[in-house]
Design an enzyme around this catalytic site. Sequence first.
Site, PDB file in Angstrom:
ATOM      1  N   GLY A  46      22.097  49.169  59.747  1.00 52.87           N
ATOM      2  CA  GLY A  46      22.949  48.178  60.403  1.00 52.87           C
ATOM      3  C   GLY A  46      22.243  46.846  60.500  1.00 52.87           C
ATOM      4  O   GLY A  46      21.010  46.791  60.548  1.00 52.87           O
ATOM      5  N   GLN A  51      20.482  38.393  63.552  1.00 51.26           N
ATOM      6  CA  GLN A  51      19.170  38.836  63.056  1.00 51.26           C
ATOM      7  C   GLN A  51      18.729  38.051  61.826  1.00 51.26           C
ATOM      8  O   GLN A  51      17.542  38.022  61.506  1.00 51.26           O
ATOM      9  CB  GLN A  51      19.206  40.333  62.707  1.00 51.26           C
ATOM     10  CG  GLN A  51      19.313  41.240  63.916  1.00 51.26           C
ATOM     11  CD  GLN A  51      19.332  42.692  63.490  1.00 51.26           C
ATOM     12  OE1 GLN A  51      20.365  43.237  63.143  1.00 51.26           O
ATOM     13  NE2 GLN A  51      18.163  43.325  63.504  1.00 51.26           N
ATOM     14  N   CYS A  91      15.195  49.222  64.859  1.00 49.62           N
ATOM     15  CA  CYS A  91      15.878  47.952  64.626  1.00 49.62           C
ATOM     16  C   CYS A  91      15.077  47.167  63.598  1.00 49.62           C
ATOM     17  O   CYS A  91      13.843  47.146  63.669  1.00 49.62           O
ATOM     18  CB  CYS A  91      15.945  47.170  65.936  1.00 49.62           C
ATOM     19  SG  CYS A  91      16.754  45.581  65.780  1.00 49.62           S
ATOM     20  N   LEU A  92      15.775  46.538  62.658  1.00 47.37           N
ATOM     21  CA  LEU A  92      15.074  45.763  61.631  1.00 47.37           C
ATOM     22  C   LEU A  92      14.324  44.580  62.235  1.00 47.37           C
ATOM     23  O   LEU A  92      13.415  44.046  61.610  1.00 47.37           O
ATOM     24  CB  LEU A  92      16.061  45.276  60.562  1.00 47.37           C
ATOM     25  CG  LEU A  92      16.672  46.398  59.707  1.00 47.37           C
ATOM     26  CD1 LEU A  92      17.717  45.832  58.759  1.00 47.37           C
ATOM     27  CD2 LEU A  92      15.595  47.153  58.935  1.00 47.37           C
ATOM     28  N   HIS A 133      24.738  49.294  69.111  1.00 51.08           N
ATOM     29  CA  HIS A 133      23.468  48.587  68.899  1.00 51.08           C
ATOM     30  C   HIS A 133      23.706  47.221  68.238  1.00 51.08           C
ATOM     31  O   HIS A 133      23.197  46.198  68.700  1.00 51.08           O
ATOM     32  CB  HIS A 133      22.556  49.470  68.033  1.00 51.08           C
ATOM     33  CG  HIS A 133      21.260  48.846  67.626  1.00 51.08           C
ATOM     34  ND1 HIS A 133      20.037  49.380  67.962  1.00 51.08           N
ATOM     35  CD2 HIS A 133      20.989  47.736  66.895  1.00 51.08           C
ATOM     36  CE1 HIS A 133      19.070  48.606  67.468  1.00 51.08           C
ATOM     37  NE2 HIS A 133      19.625  47.614  66.799  1.00 51.08           N
ATOM     38  N   GLU A 134      24.513  47.210  67.180  1.00 51.39           N
ATOM     39  CA  GLU A 134      24.738  45.953  66.442  1.00 51.39           C
ATOM     40  C   GLU A 134      25.576  44.973  67.254  1.00 51.39           C
ATOM     41  O   GLU A 134      25.338  43.762  67.218  1.00 51.39           O
ATOM     42  CB  GLU A 134      25.403  46.228  65.084  1.00 51.39           C
ATOM     43  CG  GLU A 134      24.630  47.128  64.131  1.00 51.39           C
ATOM     44  CD  GLU A 134      23.179  46.725  63.942  1.00 51.39           C
ATOM     45  OE1 GLU A 134      22.853  45.535  64.076  1.00 51.39           O
ATOM     46  OE2 GLU A 134      22.349  47.619  63.691  1.00 51.39           O
ATOM     47  N   HIS A 137      23.564  42.985  69.621  1.00 49.62           N
ATOM     48  CA  HIS A 137      22.859  41.844  69.022  1.00 49.62           C
ATOM     49  C   HIS A 137      23.668  40.549  69.161  1.00 49.62           C
ATOM     50  O   HIS A 137      23.112  39.462  69.268  1.00 49.62           O
ATOM     51  CB  HIS A 137      22.601  42.087  67.533  1.00 49.62           C
ATOM     52  CG  HIS A 137      21.353  42.872  67.231  1.00 49.62           C
ATOM     53  ND1 HIS A 137      20.097  42.427  67.555  1.00 49.62           N
ATOM     54  CD2 HIS A 137      21.179  44.072  66.611  1.00 49.62           C
ATOM     55  CE1 HIS A 137      19.191  43.322  67.145  1.00 49.62           C
ATOM     56  NE2 HIS A 137      19.825  44.333  66.578  1.00 49.62           N
TER      57      HIS A 137
END
Length: 167
Positions: A46, A51, A91-92, A133-134, A137
Amino acid sequence: MAIHHILHYPDPRLRFKAAPVTRVDDEIRMLIDDMFETMYAAPGIGLAAPQVNISKRLIVLDISEKRNEPLALVNPQIVVLGGAQKSDEGCLSLPGISEGVERAARIKVSALDRHGEPLDIEAEGLLAVCIQHETDHLDGILFVDYLTEMKRNRIRKRLEKAHRQAM
Ligand code: NI
């Protein structure tokens, strides 16, 4: 298509509240394609536009094993939350970090698709976790915000040190 640079925690730009997408046009579709390319290359399941330093309400996901089920959600809104589940999240923007987070087990989401058409999704399990989660963000919320302050500080120090060593 282009791979974007992914911001890392504790970059303050990850904390901005993203603006709604007002028109789903070719520019947005190009951004969606770039975000998929960036997410697949990372690799991740994701990615949210903030991000990659684009403060727009847009997320992309693919939780399939074969990496062939791309899902793009524009202006996603979680309208129903039910139950609870706890799972390890990464997470990236926090490379190498994984911690258990409690989330709703079942959700309903309203969004627009890449053509600007309404899209309603019911999700559970990993997909529900990933969407929550996304979507977080987009409001500047990171999964470490659900951990204790002590744990979060330890993670921040670890990532700052890794960043210094990479420079
Ligand atoms: Ni993330």
